[in-house]
Write a protein that holds these residues in place. Sequence first.
Motif, PDB file in Angstrom:
ATOM      1  N   ARG A 101      -2.740  10.416  -8.617  1.00 21.11           N
ATOM      2  CA  ARG A 101      -3.589  10.562  -7.436  1.00 21.11           C
ATOM      3  C   ARG A 101      -4.739  11.541  -7.652  1.00 21.11           C
ATOM      4  NH1 ARG A 101       0.297  14.272  -3.508  1.00 21.11           N
ATOM      5  NH2 ARG A 101       0.290  16.121  -4.856  1.00 21.11           N
ATOM      6  N   ASP A 102      -4.691  12.314  -8.708  1.00 24.35           N
ATOM      7  CA  ASP A 102      -5.730  13.317  -8.931  1.00 24.35           C
ATOM      8  C   ASP A 102      -7.040  12.710  -9.424  1.00 24.35           C
ATOM      9  OD1 ASP A 102      -4.041  15.361  -8.151  1.00 24.35           O
ATOM     10  OD2 ASP A 102      -3.298  15.728 -10.178  1.00 24.35           O
ATOM     11  N   ALA A 103      -7.023  11.451  -9.796  1.00 24.06           N
ATOM     12  CA  ALA A 103      -8.246  10.778 -10.251  1.00 24.06           C
ATOM     13  C   ALA A 103      -9.015  10.239  -9.048  1.00 24.06           C
ATOM     14  CB  ALA A 103      -7.899   9.637 -11.200  1.00 24.06           C
ATOM     15  N   PRO A 104     -10.272  10.629  -8.864  1.00 27.48           N
ATOM     16  CA  PRO A 104     -11.045  10.166  -7.702  1.00 27.48           C
ATOM     17  C   PRO A 104     -11.134   8.645  -7.600  1.00 27.48           C
ATOM     18  CG  PRO A 104     -12.167  11.991  -8.764  1.00 27.48           C
ATOM     19  CD  PRO A 104     -11.033  11.605  -9.669  1.00 27.48           C
ATOM     20  N   VAL A 105     -11.273   7.960  -8.732  1.00 24.92           N
ATOM     21  CA  VAL A 105     -11.385   6.501  -8.698  1.00 24.92           C
ATOM     22  C   VAL A 105     -10.095   5.881  -8.171  1.00 24.92           C
ATOM     23  CG1 VAL A 105     -11.628   4.432 -10.115  1.00 24.92           C
ATOM     24  CG2 VAL A 105     -13.120   6.398 -10.525  1.00 24.92           C
ATOM     25  N   THR A 106      -8.960   6.439  -8.562  1.00 26.09           N
ATOM     26  CA  THR A 106      -7.679   5.928  -8.083  1.00 26.09           C
ATOM     27  C   THR A 106      -7.549   6.126  -6.577  1.00 26.09           C
ATOM     28  OG1 THR A 106      -6.639   6.396 -10.222  1.00 26.09           O
ATOM     29  CG2 THR A 106      -5.181   6.155  -8.305  1.00 26.09           C
ATOM     30  N   ARG A 107      -7.916   7.292  -6.088  1.00 20.65           N
ATOM     31  CA  ARG A 107      -7.863   7.537  -4.647  1.00 20.65           C
ATOM     32  C   ARG A 107      -8.790   6.595  -3.897  1.00 20.65           C
ATOM     33  NH1 ARG A 107      -8.257  12.980  -6.441  1.00 20.65           N
ATOM     34  NH2 ARG A 107     -10.395  13.139  -5.623  1.00 20.65           N
ATOM     35  N   ARG A 108      -9.957   6.347  -4.458  1.00 23.66           N
ATOM     36  CA  ARG A 108     -10.907   5.428  -3.826  1.00 23.66           C
ATOM     37  C   ARG A 108     -10.319   4.033  -3.711  1.00 23.66           C
ATOM     38  NH1 ARG A 108     -15.333   3.285  -7.665  1.00 23.66           N
ATOM     39  NH2 ARG A 108     -13.475   2.085  -8.207  1.00 23.66           N
ATOM     40  N   THR A 167       3.893  10.100  -9.792  1.00 24.23           N
ATOM     41  CA  THR A 167       3.779   9.837 -11.225  1.00 24.23           C
ATOM     42  C   THR A 167       2.749  10.779 -11.852  1.00 24.23           C
ATOM     43  OG1 THR A 167       4.300   7.506 -10.832  1.00 24.23           O
ATOM     44  CG2 THR A 167       3.350   8.078 -12.978  1.00 24.23           C
ATOM     45  N   THR A 168       3.154  11.460 -12.895  1.00 28.23           N
ATOM     46  CA  THR A 168       2.255  12.408 -13.578  1.00 28.23           C
ATOM     47  C   THR A 168       2.071  12.013 -15.033  1.00 28.23           C
ATOM     48  OG1 THR A 168       4.117  13.870 -14.127  1.00 28.23           O
ATOM     49  CG2 THR A 168       2.921  14.318 -12.074  1.00 28.23           C
ATOM     50  N   LEU A 169       0.991  12.501 -15.602  1.00 24.91           N
ATOM     51  CA  LEU A 169       0.699  12.316 -17.023  1.00 24.91           C
ATOM     52  C   LEU A 169       1.198  13.536 -17.774  1.00 24.91           C
ATOM     53  CD1 LEU A 169      -2.944  10.946 -16.679  1.00 24.91           C
ATOM     54  CD2 LEU A 169      -0.850   9.631 -17.021  1.00 24.91           C
ATOM     55  N   ALA A 170       2.132  13.339 -18.685  1.00 24.16           N
ATOM     56  CA  ALA A 170       2.774  14.455 -19.370  1.00 24.16           C
ATOM     57  C   ALA A 170       1.785  15.298 -20.164  1.00 24.16           C
ATOM     58  CB  ALA A 170       3.882  13.935 -20.285  1.00 24.16           C
ATOM     59  N   VAL A 205       0.840  -1.201   0.000  1.00 25.47           N
ATOM     60  CA  VAL A 205       0.000   0.000   0.000  1.00 25.47           C
ATOM     61  C   VAL A 205       0.874   1.248   0.000  1.00 25.47           C
ATOM     62  CG1 VAL A 205      -1.648   1.345   1.355  1.00 25.47           C
ATOM     63  CG2 VAL A 205      -1.985  -1.107   1.072  1.00 25.47           C
ATOM     64  N   ALA A 206       1.926   1.254   0.808  1.00 27.43           N
ATOM     65  CA  ALA A 206       2.814   2.418   0.868  1.00 27.43           C
ATOM     66  C   ALA A 206       3.479   2.669  -0.480  1.00 27.43           C
ATOM     67  CB  ALA A 206       3.869   2.209   1.952  1.00 27.43           C
ATOM     68  N   GLU A 207       3.933   1.604  -1.137  1.00 30.73           N
ATOM     69  CA  GLU A 207       4.582   1.761  -2.432  1.00 30.73           C
ATOM     70  C   GLU A 207       3.592   2.250  -3.485  1.00 30.73           C
ATOM     71  OE1 GLU A 207       7.235   2.571  -4.742  1.00 30.73           O
ATOM     72  OE2 GLU A 207       8.009   1.453  -3.009  1.00 30.73           O
ATOM     73  N   ALA A 208       2.365   1.723  -3.442  1.00 33.76           N
ATOM     74  CA  ALA A 208       1.345   2.188  -4.377  1.00 33.76           C
ATOM     75  C   ALA A 208       1.047   3.667  -4.158  1.00 33.76           C
ATOM     76  CB  ALA A 208       0.077   1.361  -4.215  1.00 33.76           C
ATOM     77  N   GLY A 209       0.961   4.083  -2.892  1.00 37.55           N
ATOM     78  CA  GLY A 209       0.712   5.492  -2.597  1.00 37.55           C
ATOM     79  C   GLY A 209       1.819   6.383  -3.117  1.00 37.55           C
ATOM     80  N   ARG A 210       3.060   5.974  -2.941  1.00 36.43           N
ATOM     81  CA  ARG A 210       4.178   6.760  -3.464  1.00 36.43           C
ATOM     82  C   ARG A 210       4.126   6.865  -4.974  1.00 36.43           C
ATOM     83  NH1 ARG A 210       6.951   4.189   0.921  1.00 36.43           N
ATOM     84  NH2 ARG A 210       7.495   2.390  -0.380  1.00 36.43           N
ATOM     85  N   HIS A 211       3.816   5.756  -5.630  1.00 35.63           N
ATOM     86  CA  HIS A 211       3.758   5.756  -7.095  1.00 35.63           C
ATOM     87  C   HIS A 211       2.651   6.682  -7.596  1.00 35.63           C
ATOM     88  CE1 HIS A 211       4.133   4.201 -11.175  1.00 35.63           C
ATOM     89  NE2 HIS A 211       2.822   4.028 -11.198  1.00 35.63           N
ATOM     90  N   LEU A 212       1.494   6.631  -6.976  1.00 37.40           N
ATOM     91  CA  LEU A 212       0.380   7.476  -7.421  1.00 37.40           C
ATOM     92  C   LEU A 212       0.667   8.951  -7.182  1.00 37.40           C
ATOM     93  CD1 LEU A 212      -2.665   5.392  -6.115  1.00 37.40           C
ATOM     94  CD2 LEU A 212      -1.596   5.344  -8.379  1.00 37.40           C
TER      95      LEU A 212
END
Length: 389
Positions: A276-283, A266-269, A256-263
């Motif tokens: 992390r800016d996507a609500p579904v991903t945060r959920r 990581t940005t979309l160019a 979970v910690a590694e997934a949180g760091r990755h989200l």
Amino acid sequence: MTTSVDNAQTATAFTEKLGSVIDDVIRPQAPIVDRDGAFPRPGVDALAAAGLLGLASSTEVGGGGHGLRAVAEVIERLAAECGSTAMVVLMHYAATAVIEAHGPHDIRTAIATGDHLTTLAFSEYGSRSHFWSPTSTATATGDDTVRLDARKSWVTSAGEANSYVWSSLPLTRDAGPMTLWLVPSDSAGLSVTGDFDGLGLRGNGSRPMTADGLRVPSAARMAADGAGLDTALGAVLPWFLVLNAAFCLGLADSAVAEAGRHLTRTTLAHTGAALRDAPVTRRDLARLMIRTDALRAFLGDTLTALETGRDDAMLRVLQVKALAGETVAEVTDGAMQLCGGSAFRKELGLERRFRDARAARVMAPTTDALHDFVGRVATGLPLLDETNR
């Protein structure tokens, strides 16, 4: 008399030592252990030198004198970094619980001082994951020794441990279902009979072993002839199941910690947005966190039940590994999905944790067996039928 301040200082000391060993040895070695399927000897030796292999040994023999809660913390933190190392140490602590209760003073002292690695040798080809039904034999020879013959299917740290807590049928036919022995690693007739190239836990050295006319002194027996199952259920099982749950918690929490760091990083160019800016991903991340935190709370309650002698303590012990095995499988799977293609690369360490997590469901007692045990306890049935004892 030891005060709470003394206990707090001792706990701080061992956690600091553990942190140093993890930072200096275990974390850097983890990818190598997994890649090469190599036994994590540098990490095990570093833990021994730091006094952590003797953490559960009595202070009477020079050990740390810590209970299951402290040991569970060690396994959780090790599993977050290297599942193979954590499993080797887990099995060492589970075997130590038997040796502390029934083993010789010199071996207890050697474990306490970090000079002795031990493990369990229960699983057999004949009875598979039904560790409570051994098929290996013990035969009195008449010269105060006992002959052991067996085909063990999975022995963690096989060929690496200094001793094995070994199960067999009893010497006397009607004495009971199982007898336990302490078998030295240099015993004539003892051999490792295969390699381990597994999906996960690739460095834990879980290999088959054979005893062919192996001789041990009669004094190597631990507890009474035929009382091995009672010892396994009373001394080994709580440690093994609770520490397995801590192992799963460490894997899940680190995923979970590694997934949180990755989200987060990581940005979309093409949009400039972070994942992390996507609500579904945060959920989805939140769901994994809640599952992991629920396991942590259940494990904590299980430890409290054991420490306070609650009536439901054994029920909690049976439940906690079943819950942990399912939780870590779902959480590591979810973390892989959240991180997408990046999770398939070695850099994140997620695919290693995903693979290591699969072991919990199939390690005896398996999740299916534990569900049956829980149902038996809940409905007033004995844990095992008499035909299985």
